[in-house]
Design an enzyme around this catalytic site. Structure first.
Site, PDB file in Angstrom:
ATOM      1  N   HIS A   1      47.033  45.529  43.360  1.00 41.58           N
ATOM      2  CA  HIS A   1      47.159  44.345  44.199  1.00 41.58           C
ATOM      3  C   HIS A   1      48.626  44.201  44.582  1.00 41.58           C
ATOM      4  O   HIS A   1      49.521  44.619  43.856  1.00 41.58           O
ATOM      5  CB  HIS A   1      46.696  43.132  43.388  1.00 41.58           C
ATOM      6  CG  HIS A   1      46.547  41.860  44.159  1.00 41.58           C
ATOM      7  ND1 HIS A   1      47.629  41.085  44.519  1.00 41.58           N
ATOM      8  CD2 HIS A   1      45.446  41.200  44.608  1.00 41.58           C
ATOM      9  CE1 HIS A   1      47.208  40.007  45.148  1.00 41.58           C
ATOM     10  NE2 HIS A   1      45.881  40.054  45.225  1.00 41.58           N
TER      11      HIS A   1
ATOM     12  N   CYS B   1      44.432  42.303  49.674  1.00 39.76           N
ATOM     13  CA  CYS B   1      45.795  42.396  49.127  1.00 39.76           C
ATOM     14  C   CYS B   1      46.021  43.739  48.432  1.00 39.76           C
ATOM     15  O   CYS B   1      46.682  43.811  47.389  1.00 39.76           O
ATOM     16  CB  CYS B   1      46.096  41.243  48.176  1.00 39.76           C
ATOM     17  SG  CYS B   1      46.126  39.636  48.981  1.00 39.76           S
TER      18      CYS B   1
ATOM     19  N   GLN C   1      41.413  40.828  37.271  1.00 38.23           N
ATOM     20  CA  GLN C   1      40.035  41.167  37.619  1.00 38.23           C
ATOM     21  C   GLN C   1      39.168  41.520  36.418  1.00 38.23           C
ATOM     22  O   GLN C   1      37.959  41.634  36.550  1.00 38.23           O
ATOM     23  CB  GLN C   1      40.035  42.349  38.596  1.00 38.23           C
ATOM     24  CG  GLN C   1      40.580  42.011  39.970  1.00 38.23           C
ATOM     25  CD  GLN C   1      39.781  40.918  40.654  1.00 38.23           C
ATOM     26  OE1 GLN C   1      38.559  40.882  40.580  1.00 38.23           O
ATOM     27  NE2 GLN C   1      40.477  40.024  41.323  1.00 38.23           N
TER      28      GLN C   1
ATOM     29  N   ASP D   1      47.790  44.173  34.494  1.00 40.04           N
ATOM     30  CA  ASP D   1      47.292  43.081  35.335  1.00 40.04           C
ATOM     31  C   ASP D   1      45.803  42.926  35.056  1.00 40.04           C
ATOM     32  O   ASP D   1      44.986  43.748  35.480  1.00 40.04           O
ATOM     33  CB  ASP D   1      47.553  43.420  36.807  1.00 40.04           C
ATOM     34  CG  ASP D   1      46.933  42.416  37.769  1.00 40.04           C
ATOM     35  OD1 ASP D   1      46.254  41.473  37.313  1.00 40.04           O
ATOM     36  OD2 ASP D   1      47.119  42.581  38.994  1.00 40.04           O
TER      37      ASP D   1
ATOM     38  N   LYS E   1      39.850  33.064  37.398  1.00 40.73           N
ATOM     39  CA  LYS E   1      38.993  34.251  37.398  1.00 40.73           C
ATOM     40  C   LYS E   1      38.029  34.230  36.215  1.00 40.73           C
ATOM     41  O   LYS E   1      37.190  35.118  36.080  1.00 40.73           O
ATOM     42  CB  LYS E   1      39.856  35.515  37.303  1.00 40.73           C
ATOM     43  CG  LYS E   1      40.957  35.633  38.345  1.00 40.73           C
ATOM     44  CD  LYS E   1      40.459  36.096  39.684  1.00 40.73           C
ATOM     45  CE  LYS E   1      41.638  36.404  40.603  1.00 40.73           C
ATOM     46  NZ  LYS E   1      41.241  36.994  41.874  1.00 40.73           N
TER      47      LYS E   1
END
Length: 405
Positions: A122, A363, A202, A199, A225
């Site tokens: 991202h 993104c 997700q 990261d 999320k």
């Protein structure tokens, strides 16, 4: 609780609404998950019954708010198996956490040092590191990906050297659904004494990462999320790094002693939590963690895998449809295009039929450049979606194709 899909759906007020006259089919879960009533109630309860600033007040409301906020931190510590609760830093979200680490690492890098990022990140896990390189003279290296949408691990091995100081990889690609082998990535980075930031924006609604087992240095994610509110997230910072790195911002809460001659800083976690935090958001994040664990991640994974398999099979029956991200390890994201039709046009028609998907580059422009496409239609599934909703999606895509061909 047993996995009762209808009972679960009843927990989410928004799922009962209509869009353009059709029952809402919400398939934009990679952008944000919907909120169960339990989380909404936690927000209302805070503002209705014990709204106060925390850590500083001796009065009852402040003490109640402080206790609830710090209890949420401990829930999050337990959920992710961090060694200490003070390794869990509350942030405004994933992007903030990445920028925090990129900023404080300025003092750790010199010209010629190397940092590594993957080709499927991202923008939030690309741009801050480019800015760090501009400040320090460090060099950014990129792990390439293959046509399946998986990282080429042998190329990652070649990039690692004694010059490598930091490695940044997403746990799951937001654009493709690929699950990256982060345990192996961390292991190999540590062989050359490089730190690793993952990261997890997700991943955390699908997977329950174990921070101690992974031996990760930094891990970031966002509450929204995970069925929590927007504007709150966490940065896990291994204690040794937290003690070593300088503060990101100055202000209240992050100090030990302040004089005009010199200021000394508080220890973790307050060293990196300047100012009044998103108190309500932190408390609601804790409620969301409770909700997800009550359902159980084994049940969530099993249901979402079933949705992914069914949706993949049904969508591929549509002539001219191509799915991007076909690696062996992926979660419930299907990014696709139909030959000769712009993804935005498909998404617009789906919306008219009550089906919410995301279109564009998500993104992740480097991924789209790799495939030489302007973007994709992305249908992303959550544990509250159903096989019947997949059928509605497929029929809506077929209708869009007929109208646009």
């Amino acid at each position: 609780m047993s996995f009762n899909i209808q009972k679960i759906r009843n927990d989410f007020p928004i799922l009962s609404r209509k869009v353009n006259g059709y029952p809402l089919v919400y398939l934009d879960n990679a952008a944000t998950l919907q909120k169960p009533q339990l989380v909404i109630d936690a927000i209302v309860d805070y503002y209705s019954n014990y709204n106060a600033n925390i850590h500083r007040g001796v009065h009852t409301l402040s003490q109640e708010a402080t206790d609830a906020y710090e209890a949420a931190r401990q829930k999050i510590q337990k959920h992710f198996n961090a060694k200490e609760s003070h390794e869990i830093l509350f942030t405004p979200g994933t992007t903030y956490g990445i920028n925090l680490v990129a900023h404080v690492f300025t003092s750790e890098l010199k010209k010629g040092d190397e940092i590594i990022v993957s080709a499927m990140e991202h923008h939030s896990n690309i741009v801050p590191w480019q800015m760090l390189c501009e400040r320090t003279g460090a060099i950014l290296k990129v792990i390439p990906m293959n046509e399946e949408g998986a990282l080429i691990f042998s190329e990652y091995e070649k990039l690692l050297s004694e010059k490598t100081k930091l490695v940044f990889v997403n746990h799951i690609s937001n654009a493709l659904g690929t699950i990256n082998p982060i345990a192996k990535i961390i292991e190999y980075a540590h062989k050359v004494n490089a730190a690793v930031l993952i990261d997890g924006a997700q991943s955390c609604s699908h997977i329950k990462p174990n921070f101690q087992e992974l031996d990760v240095d930094f891990y970031v994610t966002s509450a929204h999320k995970m069925c929590g509110p927007t504007g709150i997230g966490i940065l896990y910072m291994k204690e040794e790094w937290g003690n070593k790195l300088p503060p990101y911002q100055g202000g209240g809460e992050m100090i030990d002693q302040v004089t005009f001659e010199k200021t000394t800083y508080a220890g973790l976690p307050f060293k990196f939590e300047a100012g009044t935090p998103n108190i309500c958001g932190g408390i609601a994040f804790g409620a969301a963690i409770d909700y997800l664990n009550n359902i159980g991640f084994d049940a969530i994974v099993a249901h979402e895998d079933e949705l992914l398999e069914y949706a993949t099979k049904k969508l591929l029956e549509i002539e001219g449809l191509r799915i991007y991200g076909t690696g062996p390890d992926k979660t419930s994201v299907v990014s696709f295009n139909i030959e000769g039709i712009h993804p935005y046009d498909i998404g617009t028609i789906l919306d008219k039929l009550g089906v919410a998907v995301r279109t564009g580059h998500h993104c992740a422009q480097p991924i789209m450049d790799f495939y030489k496409i302007p973007g994709t239609v992305r249908a992303s599934f959550a544990f509250y979606n159903t096989l019947e909703e997949v059928d509605i999606l497929v029929e809506a895509v077929k209708k869009a194709k007929m109208m646009l061909s």
